[in-house]
Design a protein around this motif. Structure first.
Motif, mmCIF file in Angstrom:
data_model
loop_
_atom_site.group_PDB
_atom_site.id
_atom_site.type_symbol
_atom_site.label_atom_id
_atom_site.label_comp_id
_atom_site.label_asym_id
_atom_site.label_seq_id
_atom_site.Cartn_x
_atom_site.Cartn_y
_atom_site.Cartn_z
ATOM 1 N N ASP A 460 0.884 -1.326 -0.166
ATOM 2 C CA ASP A 460 0.037 0.284 -0.100
ATOM 3 C C ASP A 460 0.981 1.455 0.047
ATOM 4 O O ASP A 460 0.327 2.219 0.066
ATOM 5 C CB ASP A 460 -0.833 0.187 1.206
ATOM 6 C CG ASP A 460 -1.906 -1.054 1.172
ATOM 7 O OD1 ASP A 460 -2.402 -1.155 0.147
ATOM 8 O OD2 ASP A 460 -2.358 -1.660 2.077
ATOM 9 N N GLY A 461 2.127 1.181 -0.132
ATOM 10 C CA GLY A 461 2.865 2.394 -0.100
ATOM 11 C C GLY A 461 3.440 2.731 1.504
ATOM 12 O O GLY A 461 4.257 3.826 1.584
ATOM 13 N N ALA A 462 2.920 2.104 2.474
ATOM 14 C CA ALA A 462 3.150 2.518 3.611
ATOM 15 C C ALA A 462 4.528 1.890 4.293
ATOM 16 O O ALA A 462 5.101 0.862 3.700
ATOM 17 C CB ALA A 462 2.046 1.903 4.816
ATOM 18 N N PHE A 463 5.200 2.560 5.295
ATOM 19 C CA PHE A 463 6.429 1.962 5.764
ATOM 20 C C PHE A 463 6.298 0.639 6.340
ATOM 21 O O PHE A 463 5.233 0.178 7.083
ATOM 22 C CB PHE A 463 6.806 2.693 6.941
ATOM 23 C CG PHE A 463 7.605 4.001 6.479
ATOM 24 C CD1 PHE A 463 8.148 4.231 5.348
ATOM 25 C CD2 PHE A 463 7.298 5.085 7.069
ATOM 26 C CE1 PHE A 463 8.605 5.494 5.245
ATOM 27 C CE2 PHE A 463 7.876 6.398 6.916
ATOM 28 C CZ PHE A 463 8.514 6.577 5.783
ATOM 29 N N ALA A 464 7.100 -0.487 6.109
ATOM 30 C CA ALA A 464 6.895 -1.869 6.505
ATOM 31 C C ALA A 464 7.381 -1.831 7.927
ATOM 32 O O ALA A 464 8.527 -2.477 8.324
ATOM 33 C CB ALA A 464 7.555 -2.692 5.587
ATOM 34 N N LEU A 465 6.590 -1.341 8.949
ATOM 35 C CA LEU A 465 7.127 -1.312 10.270
ATOM 36 C C LEU A 465 5.956 -1.305 11.325
ATOM 37 O O LEU A 465 4.806 -1.070 11.026
ATOM 38 C CB LEU A 465 8.125 -0.001 10.445
ATOM 39 C CG LEU A 465 7.675 1.215 9.951
ATOM 40 C CD1 LEU A 465 6.655 1.953 11.053
ATOM 41 C CD2 LEU A 465 8.895 2.229 10.088
ATOM 42 N N ASP A 466 6.272 -1.594 12.663
ATOM 43 C CA ASP A 466 5.207 -1.365 13.771
ATOM 44 C C ASP A 466 5.714 -0.300 14.430
ATOM 45 O O ASP A 466 4.462 0.291 15.256
ATOM 46 C CB ASP A 466 5.316 -2.645 14.561
ATOM 47 C CG ASP A 466 4.987 -3.802 13.782
ATOM 48 O OD1 ASP A 466 3.826 -3.999 13.036
ATOM 49 O OD2 ASP A 466 5.870 -4.837 13.763
ATOM 50 N N LEU A 467 6.841 0.177 14.727
ATOM 51 C CA LEU A 467 7.159 1.356 15.291
ATOM 52 C C LEU A 467 8.113 2.210 14.905
ATOM 53 O O LEU A 467 9.302 1.613 14.277
ATOM 54 C CB LEU A 467 7.767 0.916 16.878
ATOM 55 C CG LEU A 467 8.360 1.887 17.774
ATOM 56 C CD1 LEU A 467 7.201 3.008 18.211
ATOM 57 C CD2 LEU A 467 9.153 1.211 18.714
#
Length: 757
Positions: A460-467
């Motif tokens: 989706d183009g979002a950062f692949a992270l949780d924090l």
């Protein structure tokens, strides 16, 4: 003689020669630095800031515009810091860091243009305004003239049948349903260079109008392939090019149009409105009060500033805002009980603002994205972590702020380590590569946005992270912050951490300060003090006190000087001899910091003297020699210290903290300057083993508490202060807080989220 640090002696002192020769501090600032980190004479700058700093007896990185050179003429040889255009064969190649960063910025511009197109179309040019826009302007004139209070215009509708004098109410705060994060477009390729025929056509128009040919590339890139025709139709389009001032655009227009133009020409007035707002953005403002814009137009001989503003709004050149109005249905009795006779209510203090869509829509997008994160619910995965204040806050909210000094940076770093131990994807981002050095494993914000560092993005183009933990948060301008926060995944956690006492961002906006002031998310204040004499000194400055500190190991030294010439001499002596001998820090690890680029003891003068002593040479590579220390500005507000390695047909080869960087030869003049001495804005986000802060007499008007706090905290082991400003230093620390910026983020956030107690 060098002395351990003490508060400067009391009592007035006679002005020094440098103080008597200092130039005006305000109006002349417009002629120094550029938004993209360049000055009109081709030297890099440090961007904008909220604090008034001197340069050439005037301003530093907070200069108002990327405009004329010191003699007031158009910039010659000024090149933008944008990435060079790619050829057809290179288009699919991996982007350089600067190109990728600029592509990310263009990505935001594209989204802004799309959002703008979705709004109601602009009023047909040449028609009179009606409805909300006309009412807002009527409100401005009536309120400023004292005819009516602003409440008469900004109350809820209903003053009479068919009344059109009331503005639309603010949008209510969203309900508990979470906003959906918009899909973020994928990376784009670099911008193509202007076609040769476009360049030649632009050059011909510039020559005909008497403008420097050196502006050709900038004009062609800024206005596109129809640039020549656009300039002939509207010569004031030249104001869209960095380095051009209104009087220069006026002369260009007269040469092309002859008697067909005048001070009230609609093309001129619209361009002036936009130029004024862009100029304000270089000082950190995302909007201006309408009265300030009208006054500026009057100073430029616009015969009817009101009509000029109406026309600019009608054509969509600027937007009108009135944030912070009490929502329809608010308890009026409560307002009445809080106000006493003779006092203005908060409602009456609400200004009408004008802004460019570039910053307005970025600020709105940022507010929406921050609200989305703030409304994210609790995450049970954090229950297994050690329950520190920061862990508890992150477990409960998707948006958290953390404040503290240099030593407190370890706290959010430990939070990221705890997240990793829980199996979560955690990333720590910093403002500069030096920040990463001080905190191993961190990425830079620019690299994270460009995709050259960090975990990359999901489908989706979002950062692949949780924090995501962002240190140096005060350095986030509104556009960078919008790109960053928009890229956060749904359910992710964002921690913005930094020292609010430092100088604000080089770009427009006051993101961290506005978020703290809005109090719409958990705020964790660190109790970890910065150690040693430097930490003690800086902590006192942060609360407005310049106190004497004990420095048994010569951690802090004051070097009094009488004038700027002596300041330069003592600075070279400190860097080349005294600090290496007494402290054990070599010249390569000592950074000189001063208030401005110009003046008799600015970065130019200091760098020239330091080069002569430390690395003399003819400057055969565009003024540089191998071994020269430099400050490279690859993008607005970002400075990379480096060392010159060599030069060839590709450009100037630099070593920036171990990374090989090649600056194309056409960009060297505008993006690279000698770096033994920097301004405090350039040095923000970085630290060195030793720092020498130079305060000549003509720097007094540029000092403020944030400037002193920032400059004095750049040294890790040692701080020398070359002191020639006498009582101006303690006065600045005690009495000159940061200059406020006009922004909209705080009221936008308060309208979306209820303040946290």
């Amino acid at each position: 003689m060098e002395h351990a640090v003490t508060a400067p002696s009391e009592g007035p002192q006679p002005p020094t020669a440098a103080e008597e020769q200092a130039g005006p501090p305000a109006e002349d600032r417009a002629a120094e630095t550029a938004a993209d980190g360049t000055t009109a004479d081709g030297e890099t700058a440090d961007g904008t800031a909220a604090v008034g700093e001197t340069a050439d007896g005037g301003a530093d990185g907070d200069a108002e515009a990327e405009n004329a050179s010191e003699d007031g003429q158009p910039a010659s040889g000024t090149a933008g810091t944008g990435a060079p255009g790619t050829t057809d064969g290179e288009e699919a190649a991996k982007l350089s860091e600067a190109e990728a960063e600029l592509a990310a910025q263009r990505e935001l511009r594209a989204r802004i243009e799309q959002r703008k197109a979705e709004k109601e179309g602009p009023i047909q040019s040449g028609t009179k305004l009606s409805g909300q826009t006309a009412d807002l302007l009527a409100a401005v004139r009536a309120v400023e003239s004292g005819e009516k209070p602003s409440g008469a215009f900004f109350d809820s509708p209903g003053s009479g049948e068919g009344s059109a004098s009331a503005t639309a109410p603010r949008r209510p705060a969203p309900g508990p349903t979470e906003a959906v994060r918009p899909r973020i477009p994928g990376p784009q390729t670099g911008r193509r260079a202007a076609a040769p025929e476009t360049v030649e056509a632009v050059r011909a128009v510039l020559v005909e109008g008497g403008a420097p040919e050196t502006l050709t590339a900038q004009v062609a890139e800024s206005l596109g392939e129809q640039a020549a025709a656009m300039l002939r139709e509207n010569p004031w389009q030249l104001l869209s090019v960095s380095g051009v001032r209104p009087e220069q655009a006026d002369g260009f227009a007269r040469a092309l149009l002859g008697d067909g133009c005048g001070p009230g020409d609609e093309r001129r007035t619209a361009a002036l409105v936009t130029w004024q707002l862009e100029r304000a953005a270089l000082l950190g403002h995302t909007a201006l009060e309408s009265s300030a814009v009208r006054s500026a137009l009057a100073e430029r001989s616009v015969p009817d500033p009101d009509e000029a503003l109406q026309q600019a709004i009608a054509e969509g050149a600027v937007l009108v805002f009135q944030d912070g109005v009490p929502q329809e249905g608010a308890d009026e009795s409560e307002t009445e009980t809080e106000s006493t006779p003779g006092e203005e209510s908060a409602e009456q203090a609400v200004p009408v603002l004008l802004g460019l869509d570039r910053y307005a829509l970025a600020e709105e997008s940022l507010a929406d994205s921050l609200a989305r994160l703030a409304k994210t619910g609790a995450d049970a995965r954090w229950e297994a972590a050690e329950p520190t204040d920061l862990v508890r806050a992150v477990a409960a909210s998707g948006l958290v702020t953390h404040t503290g000094g240099e030593a407190s940076r370890a706290e959010p770093a430990r939070l990221a380590e705890a997240a990793t131990a829980l199996g979560l994807r955690a990333v720590v981002a910093v403002h500069s590569e030096d920040g990463g050095r001080r905190l191993g494993g961190a990425v830079t914000v620019s690299g994270l946005l460009a995709g050259t560092e960090g975990p990359g993005r999901d489908q989706d183009g979002a950062f692949a992270l949780d924090l995501l933990v962002v240190l140096d948060a005060p350095q986030l301008d509104v556009e960078t912050a919008a790109m960053l926060v928009e890229s956060m995944p749904d359910g992710g956690r964002l921690v913005l951490s930094g020292d609010p006492a430092l100088l604000a961002s080089a770009g427009a906006g006051r993101v961290f300060g506005d978020l703290l002031a809005a109090r719409v998310c958990p705020q964790i204040a660190s109790r970890t003090p910065d150690p040693g004499p430097i930490g003690e000194l800086v902590s006192g400055i942060g609360i407005g006190e310049l106190s004497q500190v004990e420095a048994p190991g010569k951690e802090v030294v004051i070097v009094p000087v009488r004038d700027a010439g002596e300041a330069v001499h003592r600075t070279v002596q400190l860097v080349a001899d005294s600090v290496p001998r007494a402290i054990g820090v070599p010249p390569a690890d000592t950074q000189v910091i001063t208030v401005g680029h110009g003046g008799s003891a600015g970065t130019r003068a200091l760098n020239a003297a330091l080069k002569q002593r430390l690395n003399p040479g003819p400057g055969r590579f565009g003024g540089f020699d191998p071994g020269d220390r430099v400050a490279y500005v690859p993008s607005p507000g970002r400075t990379r210290p480096g060392t010159v390695v060599s030069a060839d047909t590709e450009g100037l080869h630099l070593d920036c903290a171990g990374a090989a960087v090649v600056v194309p030869k056409e960009q060297v003049e505008s993006t690279v300057r000698h770096g033994w001495a920097m301004t405090a804005h350039q040095a923000t986000g970085m630290r060195w083993p030793a720092a020498v802060v130079v305060l000549p007499g003509d720097a007094a008007q540029g000092l403020s508490r944030p400037w002193v706090y920032t400059a004095f905290s750049r040294g890790e082991r040692h701080l020398s202060v070359v002191h020639g400003v006498d009582q101006a230093l303690p006065r600045a620390v005690a009495e000159v807080p940061t200059q406020e910026r006009t922004t909209r983020l705080r009221p936008l956030l308060e309208g979306l989220l209820a303040p946290t107690p």
